[in-house]
Design a protein around this motif. Structure first.
Motif, mmCIF file in Angstrom:
data_model
loop_
_atom_site.group_PDB
_atom_site.id
_atom_site.type_symbol
_atom_site.label_atom_id
_atom_site.label_comp_id
_atom_site.label_asym_id
_atom_site.label_seq_id
_atom_site.Cartn_x
_atom_site.Cartn_y
_atom_site.Cartn_z
ATOM 1 N N GLN A 221 31.278 44.876 38.265
ATOM 2 C CA GLN A 221 32.275 43.901 38.707
ATOM 3 C C GLN A 221 31.631 42.820 39.578
ATOM 4 N N GLU B 286 33.935 47.555 32.297
ATOM 5 C CA GLU B 286 33.513 46.567 33.289
ATOM 6 C C GLU B 286 32.259 45.833 32.836
ATOM 7 N N LYS C 140 33.254 43.187 30.345
ATOM 8 C CA LYS C 140 33.807 41.997 31.013
ATOM 9 C C LYS C 140 32.687 41.132 31.580
ATOM 10 N N SER D 276 30.358 51.069 38.316
ATOM 11 C CA SER D 276 31.515 50.235 37.984
ATOM 12 C C SER D 276 31.619 49.032 38.915
#
Length: 842
Positions: free
Chosen positions: A708, A747, A750, A704
């Protein structure tokens, strides 16, 4: 009904039914029978007729008073009443002794081995009456007349003291005391025979019997043979623990009387004084006052008897400069008595302090405080014995014992020079540190006067802060006492602690660094605040700022030899994470340690701990490592020498955990806002391959955070991202859309949105095939059962659809019939149609 264990008083006891014969066939002596039948008036007339009591004695001489041996109990009682009235009103009662004493002996003593039958009185009340008759004889007859009959009287008392009837026991005790006082010149030859029966009754279940026995013992010893005192002291000492206050009061009275009036008291002072002083710590206020009254009298009497020996002290001796507040100083005689006999009292007392019986230990601990209060500086010569004992008992499982012993240790600090007391304690501490050593040391420190302790402060804190003492164990009990020593020094020395502030800080940091003392953190911080206050510093930050350089040098000794078990590792964590902005002034020392210890060849568990510390510092960097704005000077060390080597893949769970902490540190660094766009691009150029590799880690958190980080890299780089890197990144992110964790998938989605934003018109043609492949895969993910994932993928396609809307529309139409619901596909088509005109125009 009353039982034999619970007797009624004589006045209210149900009288036994007398066994009277139907016809009295034998004639008794006429005078006695007539007087008995006539009752008191008959007794009175017989006692007061011409000739008085001698006539009665003559009539009783031959034969003996056979009515006392009559089988009928009523006759016994009437004969007893008659004798009592006659003795009380006769002019020469001593003339009855030859007749009455043998008769009383026969009725109250058991028959001898060769005697025929047993003439001993069976009725309890009548035995009690006969004992009272014996007491009447002792009161009325002169000592010269009684002396020949003393052996018989003692024989009677020996039997009566063992009588099962409690009232008879009490009366026997009273008569024994009466005999001792009536015949002191002769009694000392017979007194020893009474000691054994007295001691057999001293623990009787009735407290009044115990009181009577103690009082009788006092008289028997005082007017008898004092050699028996050794036989009774242990029994009387046990009565000091009696639950009934009256029993303890009786012991106090007996001890006080012996100390005042016993002929051989000087030989027994060391045995009697502790028992009387124990009364000063009695639970009952009245008993304490009584013991204090006797003790003052004893001291004053000793002063008068030894005035010549203590004349100089009476005239010139002054009070010590320091004395416990609110405590009245004992008189000189009392102090001298304790001082002169302390060497004989103390060994036995120290033995009692370690007794297995809790009550004995409590009583002994209270007595120790009282003795030291009297001994004052005289206790110096007994320090070794005292300290050995205090080490053993200060940690007693009974709280009261430990509390009283620590109060005694405070008196040591007050009366004994630190040059002696601290030297002995510190010596023991250096040999084999124990929690008890520290407990006694803190108590001695609390009791010591500030100006007396000040010259020894440096040596004491150097010893406590030495690793051999402060780091010898991780036991919570030891660390609690070490913290107690620091608190005692702060409480006693106040501003003087400024001279040893660094040593005290080292101790506090050492204690806080131990993982098992989490419950003490609040207490440690309070101690640090106190240390800051006595120096006029502003809170913990001011204290850390004052010592940050020395503390970092202290913990950074030989970091290349550290392991996960090194105490310096834990101390560094405390200093770095609790010093707040102060750590920003010691970045050089900090990053030198991190660079040395975070090499891949070092202990993996140690690296885990250091990464955790670094990650915590990076949470709020402007309040910690960047408080002085100097962190940027060490960014290259962090990236190249610390993070990059530890992000490289290595087999094993520990290595995976290290990569997780390294990724966490990198994310904390990026998310903190410390890095400028240029610095972020430099980080991306150096660490992107390692971060892409961590997308396949087993740790969900690692995957994760890596998504990011990649998303931030894409956002910061924007259109500057090279096509080669873009083609490297998107397959890894696409795989994360199929991750087992929904958080990772979100994530990754994104990050893919940021990926599409990096594709400009120049890269668009080069990446057309890649984009087409992405459309196909994303349309598959758009049919995911999870609505959150569907919405995230929809956002990706909306962002990426503007690149090739026609191509995306064709692929949507191709899969429209395959989706569970066409809702999101329709939304996507509407979005493409709403933007297609603009792109077709361009």
């Amino acid at each position: 009904m009353a039982t034999r264990g619970h007797h009624f008083p004589l006045a209210c006891r149900p009288r036994r039914k007398a066994r009277r014969p139907a016809v009295v066939k034998e004639e008794r002596d006429g005078k006695i029978r007539d007087a008995a039948a006539a009752g008191p008036r008959g007794a009175e007339s017989l006692a007061t007729r011409p000739g008085g009591f001698p006539a009665l004695a003559t009539s009783m001489a031959e034969p003996p008073p056979i009515t006392l041996a009559d089988p009928t109990e009523r006759y016994h009682e009437l004969a007893f009443e008659l004798l009592r009235h006659c003795l009380g009103r006769g002019t020469q009662p001593a003339q009855a002794l030859p007749v009455l004493m043998p008769a009383l002996a026969r009725r109250l003593c058991e028959a001898g081995p060769g005697a025929a039958g047993d003439s001993r009185e069976a009725c309890e009340e009548l035995r009690l009456g006969l004992l009272r008759l014996l007491g009447l004889l002792l009161r009325l007859c002169p000592a010269a007349a009684l002396a020949p009959y003393l052996p018989e009287a003692v024989r009677v008392l020996r039997a009566a003291l063992l009588d099962p009837f409690p009232e008879a026991k009490r009366e026997a005790c009273a008569v024994a005391a009466q005999a001792a006082k009536a015949l002191p010149e002769h009694f000392h030859m017979q007194s020893e025979s009474l000691i054994s029966p007295l001691m057999q009754s001293v623990s009787h279940q009735h407290f009044r019997v115990r009181v009577a026995v103690i009082q009788a013992t006092g008289a028997v010893i005082q007017f008898g043979n004092a050699k028996s005192l050794d036989d009774v002291l242990s029994h009387l000492a046990q009565r000091c623990f009696d639950s009934i206050p009256q029993v303890r009061e009786a012991v106090i009275v007996v001890m006080g009387e012996w100390l005042l009036h016993l002929r051989d008291r000087y030989s027994f002072f060391h045995k009697l004084v502790p028992l009387l002083l124990s009364g000063l710590a009695d639970e009952m206020h009245e008993n304490r006052e009584l013991a204090l009254s006797y003790w003052k009298k004893v001291g004053l009497q000793w002063e008068k008897e030894n005035e010549d020996d203590i004349k100089d002290k009476l005239d010139f001796y002054s009070a010590p400069p320091y004395y416990p507040q609110g405590v009245a100083r004992p008189g000189l005689g009392c102090r001298e008595l304790v001082m002169r006999h302390l060497y004989r009292i103390l060994p036995g007392l120290c033995h009692d302090l370690t007794d297995w019986v809790v009550g004995t230990r409590i009583k002994a601990s209270r007595l120790l405080y009282i003795l030291l209060l009297h001994a004052e500086d005289h206790v110096t010569q007994h320090m070794e014995l005292l300290l050995r004992t205090l080490y053993r008992v200060c940690l007693d499982e009974e709280i009261l014992v430990g509390r009283e012993c620590l109060k005694a240790a405070e008196l040591i600090g007050m009366f004994v020079s630190p040059a002696v007391s601290l030297k002995l304690i510190v010596s023991d501490l250096e040999k084999a540190p124990q929690p008890s050593h520290l407990m006694v040391l803190s108590a001695v420190t609390r009791g010591s006067p500030r100006d007396v302790l000040q010259p020894h402060l440096g040596h004491l804190t150097d010893t406590l802060s030495h690793p051999h003492v402060s780091q010898c164990t991780a036991e919570v009990s030891y660390l609690e006492q070490l913290l107690g020593c620091v608190e005692a020094l702060l409480e006693t020395c106040q501003e003087d602690c400024k001279e040893v502030s660094l040593q005290l800080m080292k101790i506090l940091v050492t204690v806080m660094a131990i993982p098992t003392v989490g419950h003490l953190h609040e207490q440690i911080e309070e101690a640090m605040k106190s240390l800051a206050e006595v120096q006029g510093l502003v809170g913990l930050v001011g204290l850390y700022r004052q010592h940050i350089s020395e503390l970092m040098q202290w913990v950074s000794s030989a970091p290349d030899t550290w392991t996960c078990y090194s105490s310096e590792l834990l101390q560094l964590d405390v200093v770095a994470t609790h010093s707040g902005p102060a750590i920003g002034e010691a970045l050089q020392e900090l990053f030198l340690i991190l660079k040395t210890c975070l090499q891949t060849s070092k202990d993996p568990l140690m690296r885990l701990k250091l990464f955790s510390t670094l990650s915590q510092l990076l949470q709020e960097p402007n309040k910690t490592i960047n408080s002085e704005g100097q962190f940027c000077n060490y960014l290259e060390i962090v990236i190249k020498d610390i993070l990059a080597p530890n992000l490289q893949w290595r087999g094993g769970r520990t290595a995976a955990a290290i990569r997780t902490t390294a990724v966490s540190c990198l994310w904390a660094l990026i998310d903190s806002g410390l890095l400028s766009p240029e610095e972020t691009l430099n980080v991306e150029r150096l660490l992107l391959p390692q971060i892409l590799a961590t997308l396949d880690e087993d740790s969900k958190m690692t995957r994760s955070l890596s998504c990011q980080i990649i998303g931030v890299f894409l956002e910061v780089s924007g259109k500057q991202f090279q096509p080669e890197k873009l083609t490297t990144i998107y397959p890894e992110l696409l795989k994360r859309l199929d991750d087992a964790s929904h958080d990772v998938r979100l994530e990754a989605a994104k990050a893919l949105v940021s990926w599409f934003r990096c594709v400009d018109d120049d890269k668009k043609a080069l990446l057309k095939t890649n984009i087409e492949f992405l459309y196909q895969e994303l349309l598959v993910e758009l049919d995911d059962p999870n609505q959150n994932i569907q919405l995230a993928v929809l956002d990706i396609l909306k962002e990426g659809g503007i690149l090739y809307p026609d191509l995306l529309a064709e692929q949507i139409k191709a899969v429209l019939h395959k989706h569970r619901s066409p809702t999101y596909l329709d939304q996507l088509l509407l979005h493409i149609e709403s933007t297609g005109w603009r792109y077709s125009k361009s």
